[in-house]
Scaffold this active site. Structure first.
Site, PDB file in Angstrom:
ATOM      1  N   CYS A 140       0.980  -1.267   0.030  1.00 14.34           N
ATOM      2  CA  CYS A 140      -0.057  -0.193  -0.053  1.00 14.34           C
ATOM      3  C   CYS A 140       0.781   1.421  -0.013  1.00 14.34           C
ATOM      4  O   CYS A 140       1.228   1.642   1.215  1.00 14.34           O
ATOM      5  CB  CYS A 140      -0.870  -0.026   1.190  1.00 14.34           C
ATOM      6  N   CYS A 169      -0.876   4.130   1.984  1.00 14.98           N
ATOM      7  CA  CYS A 169      -0.461   4.208   3.554  1.00 14.98           C
ATOM      8  C   CYS A 169       0.846   4.264   4.031  1.00 14.98           C
ATOM      9  O   CYS A 169       1.285   5.161   4.656  1.00 14.98           O
ATOM     10  CB  CYS A 169      -1.076   2.820   3.893  1.00 14.98           C
ATOM     11  N   ASP A 170       1.945   3.425   3.359  1.00 12.28           N
ATOM     12  CA  ASP A 170       3.193   3.388   3.903  1.00 12.28           C
ATOM     13  C   ASP A 170       4.339   4.410   3.095  1.00 12.28           C
ATOM     14  O   ASP A 170       5.365   4.744   3.745  1.00 12.28           O
ATOM     15  CB  ASP A 170       3.703   1.936   3.745  1.00 12.28           C
TER      16      ASP A 170
END
Ligand code: NAP
Length: 541
Positions: free
Chosen positions: A362, A365-366
């Site tokens: 992701c 997200c990261d």
């Protein structure tokens, strides 16, 4: 929810604000916020924190704010060492925020204020039974990022635990952008990640009951079996999955007069929620995946009840069908499987061991953790190219690795890749991911020359397609075709009477617009079938 500036959207947001203010006025407890910052060194996170909490204070006089330096006696009293740190009602609870509750985390913050203001945890009865078995101190840390749509679910689980047992459970919510050293110390290179007493208890968003069980056992659990006294809900239709197919089906079903429930164990929106940008959904030239999900969810909520954060643990087809979640049981005349797909793994040595330690699926997200660092993105489809561009745009040094000499992504995306001079390693595959605590290098192989070489990298982002989420379908005897998707007719009916499918789990084109279309079609079929059940006709001969 993002606003589009239209009069309707402004009216909706004003109505929402009025509703929130009314909610805060009714809260019985004061909510005292204490912000600690380093005097004279006002960083961007301290400013952001101040801005956010001042905006929330507008919700009502129950919220008070005080700010102190890290050298103040209260900082010593409450053992505050990082700037900025926000303490929430510290006389009653041990809940603190390291960083600022921005972006997606504003949802967690709002929920925290309401729980603290009400003095109630809102844990389900099932969770309360489990948490009451905890008989020794638990110090929780949840690592989050403002761009992660999965994070609020995990963080709110932890807040509920800290509100339920204030003397036993303490909580730190850590924004990885503000506290990169702490994230590195814990090797937390994906979010959300939850630790209790410095032991990993959850990677990714867990349902509330699974989180509480993991907290009790001090190790990650994957399933929670509810007690048999779960609440019973009658519905005409239960839709399993809250992505574009499931939500669209919900809208169509309720508008047809069918009593419907949508159950989703993770973040609503499915894969779209983590797609950086969508440029081919009709009506939107370019829209963030999460923004599109917010619009879709708020539309769906106008009609259908959504049970989010509940995993379906059992499905017994019959008359009625029995759908058991981690919290309740549904009796349903029809079930729509819109369970979507999960990311495909590379299946190379080191991948699962270093997942969350530099291996990520992701980028939304990261990605922020890798700003200024070097990563590789693996894959040659639309996802890999879209996400490589996203990482590049946030200041990550990204190299695309593809196993062939040609990308299968759309031409428009491929052009952007070369316009930005993003390096591509062609005909190359990853054979191993190496590193002790976190990713350090990868072993690459050239498929044409057979040459092998090591490549230093801080992160490995993987976007090599999806595999349909058919475990539940398989378990209950729904037929699966040779490609691994749910077998269905052109009305979205499966081999089990009254059980239907739509979206990525049924195969075919995997586009947001096709998933939504299939959801609408399935709902219309279900409406017709419930009036005129084909299975009764068959059964009656
Ligand atoms: P995809 O289109 O299936 O592409 C997967 C890519 O990963 C392919 O290039 C494939 O290589 C490679 N791959 C598969 N297994 C691999 C392995 N074991 N090792 C190395 N490489 C591997 O998947 P996707 O990009 O995730 O897209 C999924 C669906 O969503 C598609 O239908 C796509 O069009 C859609 N989507 C659309 C958009 C958009 O329209 N904006 C954005 C994202 C996704 P080969 O080429 O060699 O097979």
């Amino acid at each position: 929810m993002q606003q589009d500036g239209s009069p309707q959207s402004e009216m909706a947001s004003e109505a929402h604000l009025r509703q929130l203010k009314a909610t805060f006025e009714q809260l019985p407890n004061k909510i005292e916020l204490f912000l600690f910052t380093t005097k004279g060194q006002d960083d961007v996170f301290a400013q952001a924190n101040r801005q956010v909490i001042r905006a929330f204070r507008e919700l009502g006089a129950r919220i008070t704010i005080r700010e102190y330096g890290l050298d103040h006696e209260l900082a010593q009293k409450w053992n505050v060492t990082h700037s900025p740190t926000l303490l929430i009602a510290p006389e009653h609870y041990s809940i603190r925020w390291l960083g600022a509750p921005m972006g997606e985390e504003a949802r967690t913050f709002l929920e925290t204020l309401i729980l603290v203001g009400s003095g109630k945890s809102n844990l389900s009865d099932q969770s309360v039974k489990v948490i009451k078995k905890i008989d020794s101190q638990r110090n929780i840390k949840v690592f989050v990022s403002p761009t992660c749509p999965y994070c609020p679910q995990e963080a709110v689980n932890a807040v509920k635990a800290a509100v339920e047992m204030p003397d036993t459970i303490s909580l730190e919510i850590v924004d990885i952008q503000s506290e990169p050293e702490l994230a590195t110390q814990y090797s937390a290179q994906s979010v959300p990640q939850a630790y209790a007493n410095d032991v990993l208890i959850g990677q990714g968003a867990q349902t509330e009951e699974v989180f509480i069980l993991s907290l009790l056992k001090l190790e990650p659990q994957s399933i929670f079996i509810p007690d048999s006294d779960a609440e019973l809900v009658d519905a005409d239709l239960v839709i399993i999955g809250g992505g574009p197919a499931g939500l669209t089906a919900g809208i169509y079903a309720v508008r047809s007069g069918i009593k419907t429930a949508v159950v989703e164990r993770e973040a609503l929106g499915g894969q779209v929620a983590t797609t950086p940008v969508v440029e081919n959904y009709p009506g939107f030239t370019s829209v963030g995946g999460k923004t599109l999900v917010d619009i879709l969810v708020s539309h769906a909520l106008e009609y259908v009840q959504i049970f989010q954060g509940e995993a379906v643990v059992d499905l017994q087809p019959g008359n009625p069908h029995n759908v058991v979640t981690s919290r309740r049981k549904f009796n349903a005349k029809a079930v729509l499987l819109a369970t979507g797909a999960t990311h495909r793994s590379l299946d190379v040595p080191g991948e699962s061991r270093l997942s969350g330690r530099g291996v990520s699926y992701c980028s939304t997200c990261d990605g922020p953790l890798f700003k200024g660092k070097k990563v590789v993105m693996v894959g040659g489809g639309n996802s890999a190219v879209t996400e490589a561009l996203h990482l590049f745009n946030m200041g990550v040094d990204v190299t695309l690795i593809h196993r062939r000499e040609k990308l299968r992504a759309q031409k428009f995306l491929v052009q952007q890749l070369s316009d930005n001079n993003i390096s591509v390693l062609w005909d190359t595959e990853i054979q191993e991911i190496r590193g002790e605590e976190r990713v350090e290098e990868i072993l690459l192989g050239n498929r044409k020359t057979g040459e092998k070489f090591a490549f230093k990298t801080d992160g490995v982002f993987i976007a090599i397609g999806y595999v349909p989420a058919v475990e539940l379908a398989r378990k209950v005897g729904v037929a699966i075709n040779e490609n691994g998707y749910i077998q269905h007719d052109d009305k979205h009916r499966t081999n089990i009477p009254g059980v239907y499918c739509a979206g990525d789990v049924q195969g075919g084109y995997k586009q947001i617009v096709t998933a939504a279309g299939q959801g609408a079609e399935a709902a219309m079929t279900i409406f017709e079938d419930l009036i005129n059940p084909y299975w009764l006709k068959q059964g009656d001969g």
